[in-house]
Design a protein around this motif. Structure first.
Motif, short mmCIF file in Angstrom:
data_model
loop_
_atom_site.label_atom_id
_atom_site.label_comp_id
_atom_site.label_asym_id
_atom_site.label_seq_id
_atom_site.Cartn_x
_atom_site.Cartn_y
_atom_site.Cartn_z
N PRO A 66 0.70 -1.21 0.14
CA PRO A 66 -0.01 -0.05 0.00
C PRO A 66 0.80 1.19 -0.01
O PRO A 66 0.41 2.17 -0.87
N ARG A 67 2.20 1.36 0.63
CA ARG A 67 2.75 2.65 0.73
C ARG A 67 3.77 2.52 -0.48
O ARG A 67 4.22 3.75 -0.39
N VAL A 68 3.78 1.58 -1.42
CA VAL A 68 4.72 1.80 -2.43
C VAL A 68 4.05 1.71 -3.71
O VAL A 68 4.44 2.20 -4.66
N ARG A 69 2.93 1.38 -3.69
CA ARG A 69 1.74 1.22 -5.05
C ARG A 69 1.99 2.59 -5.93
O ARG A 69 2.20 2.53 -7.26
N GLU A 70 1.60 3.68 -5.12
CA GLU A 70 1.59 4.92 -5.87
C GLU A 70 2.96 5.33 -6.45
O GLU A 70 3.22 6.09 -7.56
N HIS A 71 4.04 5.07 -5.71
CA HIS A 71 5.40 5.49 -6.41
C HIS A 71 5.66 4.40 -7.64
O HIS A 71 6.23 4.93 -8.74
N LEU A 72 5.22 3.23 -7.39
CA LEU A 72 5.19 2.31 -8.86
C LEU A 72 4.62 2.83 -9.97
O LEU A 72 5.29 2.98 -11.00
N ALA A 94 2.20 -9.43 -3.20
CA ALA A 94 1.25 -8.66 -2.36
C ALA A 94 -0.06 -8.65 -3.10
O ALA A 94 -0.29 -9.42 -4.24
N VAL A 95 -0.88 -7.98 -2.63
CA VAL A 95 -2.26 -7.89 -3.18
C VAL A 95 -2.57 -7.09 -4.19
O VAL A 95 -1.94 -6.02 -4.35
N VAL A 112 5.35 -4.49 -19.90
CA VAL A 112 5.26 -4.53 -18.56
C VAL A 112 4.78 -6.07 -18.44
O VAL A 112 3.96 -6.65 -18.77
N THR A 113 5.45 -6.65 -17.54
CA THR A 113 5.37 -7.94 -17.12
C THR A 113 5.43 -8.25 -15.35
O THR A 113 6.17 -7.74 -15.00
N VAL A 114 4.32 -8.61 -14.95
CA VAL A 114 4.06 -8.70 -13.57
C VAL A 114 4.47 -10.24 -13.11
O VAL A 114 3.81 -11.04 -13.64
N LEU A 115 5.56 -10.51 -12.34
CA LEU A 115 5.77 -11.81 -11.99
C LEU A 115 5.29 -11.90 -10.61
O LEU A 115 5.53 -11.20 -9.58
N PHE A 116 4.58 -13.03 -10.34
CA PHE A 116 3.76 -13.12 -9.07
C PHE A 116 4.71 -14.30 -8.56
O PHE A 116 4.75 -15.59 -8.98
N THR A 117 5.32 -13.73 -7.21
CA THR A 117 6.33 -14.70 -6.36
C THR A 117 5.15 -15.53 -5.59
O THR A 117 4.64 -15.20 -4.66
N ARG A 136 -3.92 -15.68 -5.58
CA ARG A 136 -5.20 -15.04 -6.08
C ARG A 136 -4.78 -13.76 -7.10
O ARG A 136 -5.60 -13.33 -7.92
N SER A 137 -3.88 -13.00 -6.59
CA SER A 137 -3.52 -11.84 -7.40
C SER A 137 -3.12 -12.18 -8.98
O SER A 137 -3.80 -11.46 -9.72
N MET A 138 -2.43 -13.18 -8.98
CA MET A 138 -2.14 -13.55 -10.25
C MET A 138 -3.49 -14.10 -11.00
O MET A 138 -3.45 -13.65 -12.48
N ARG A 139 -4.19 -14.61 -10.72
CA ARG A 139 -5.25 -15.27 -11.25
C ARG A 139 -6.25 -13.90 -11.77
O ARG A 139 -6.77 -13.89 -12.86
N LEU A 140 -6.50 -13.16 -10.77
CA LEU A 140 -7.05 -11.90 -11.16
C LEU A 140 -6.63 -10.99 -12.42
O LEU A 140 -6.93 -10.57 -13.32
#
Length: 367
Positions: A66-72, A94-95, A112-117, A136-140
């Motif tokens: 939550p504290r990093v998302r907007e920076h991303l 994370a979520v 962009v590639t999101v890699l879900f650990t 769950r985040s990956m499926r979404l």
């Protein structure tokens, strides 16, 4: 790599932050403004527009906290607004919300590639933040349809790590991971960075040590790899392919040849789909000594570069002070550049010796 936000509360005992002296930094803190970080990045001599692969906030935090998302998103949108088309890797456990997917999909140029650990580790002393969140985040993220922007532009990777014998490698765990991997565009597996600092933390906190020694590279024992491949072979036809190297999975997901040029190390490619082998075959170019020297000439830290050999597999070099100029050359040519001081041995490219049978000749294969 953009790592100007540091600090993570997730508490994974094996976190690489131990080696940076940042383990106790549980609260994410920005070291500079997002705009300043982007300006420094694009002005850096190692950065090549449309070419250099980037990682955003992957080294010392989780980009979707939550504290990093907007920076991303500030960094991503700034880079995209400059018309750049570079690969950008975002690694998270994370979520991720649907609103995040919508925002990612509005990025018009960046690949962009999101890699879900996901590890599946169930011991809360080692991994207190459950892997089920990443699943769950990956499926979404994978099922997101693109909304008003049309087709989904970003890609997803099932990032199965760290695999550790005796911790998350039961037949049931392997089967569960293989099934989860079907909910991504590609999958990649890797082992544990077990450095001295991490081993010291394990011992100090009474955690079961996974190995008797530590290593500079990730540890993926040979028998563990064989069991992983066997588990994935049981998936239904048409399942997303499994790769040994992250850049291979990312490149495949975008329909491009591997930007790290692993095609030269052909024993890595025996699990790659034919379509990806074709892309990498067509892109494979062996640079000359002259081309390598010319590319390195702009880097003051590469003044001591010596090119020892260039084969169809890789260029073998020494005289570089650290990894960064080597990465620059590797990305510049899409071709493997190996440091003679840290040879890549046949069949365990980029992996530690632990868990592998000794080679008769512990030298880099030049054939």
């Amino acid at each position: 790599m953009v790592s100007v936000v540091q600090g993570c509360p997730l508490g994974c005992a094996y976190c690489i932050r131990h080696t940076y002296g940042l383990w106790d930094a549980a609260r994410p803190v920005a070291l500079m403004s997002d705009a300043q970080a982007v300006r420094q990045l694009v002005a850096h001599r190692y950065f090549r527009p449309h070419h250099t692969p980037l990682q955003i906030f992957n080294r010392a935090t989780d980009p979707f906290l939550p504290r990093v998302r907007e920076h991303l998103f500030a960094v991503l949108e700034d880079l995209d607004g400059r018309g750049l088309t570079n690969h950008v890797l975002v690694i998270t456990r994370a979520v991720v919300h649907r609103a995040d997917c919508e925002r990612l999909n509005r990025l018009a140029g960046l690949k962009v590639t999101v890699l879900f650990t996901y590890s599946g580790i169930e011991d809360p002393r080692i991994e207190p933040y459950p892997s089920a969140v990443a699943a769950r985040s990956m499926r979404l993220a994978t099922e997101y349809g693109g909304g008003e922007e049309g087709a989904r532009r970003y890609r997803t990777v099932f990032y199965w790590r760290p695999l550790v014998p005796g911790l998350n490698d039961t037949p049931e765990m392997l089967a569960r991971a293989a099934d989860l991997s079907r909910h991504a565009d590609a999958a990649v597996f890797t082992g544990l960075f077990y450095r001295d600092e991490i081993a010291e933390y394990y011992r100090a906190h009474g955690l079961p040590e996974p190995y008797q020694g530590t290593a500079r590279r990730k540890i993926v024992p040979e028998t563990l790899e064989q069991r992983v491949l066997a588990a994935f072979a049981q998936r239904p036809p048409g399942s997303p392919p499994l790769f040994r190297k992250t850049s291979c999975a990312v490149s495949y997901a975008h329909g491009l040849p591997d930007y790290n040029g692993h095609y030269g190390i052909r024993e890595l490619c025996d699990i790659c789909p034919a379509v990806q082998l074709g892309r990498c075959t067509r892109a494979h170019r062996v640079p000359t000594d002259t081309q390598l020297r010319q590319a390195a000439a702009s880097l003051p830290e590469a003044n001591g570069l010596r090119i020892l050999d260039v084969t169809d597999r890789a260029a073998i070099v020494d005289g570089l002070p650290d990894e960064q100029p080597r990465y620059y050359l590797q990305h510049r040519f899409g071709f493997q550049i190996h440091d003679a001081g840290h040879p890549h041995l046949h069949r365990r490219h980029g992996r530690a010796r632990i868990g592998w049978m000794s080679e008769p000749d512990e030298q880099e294969t030049r054939a």
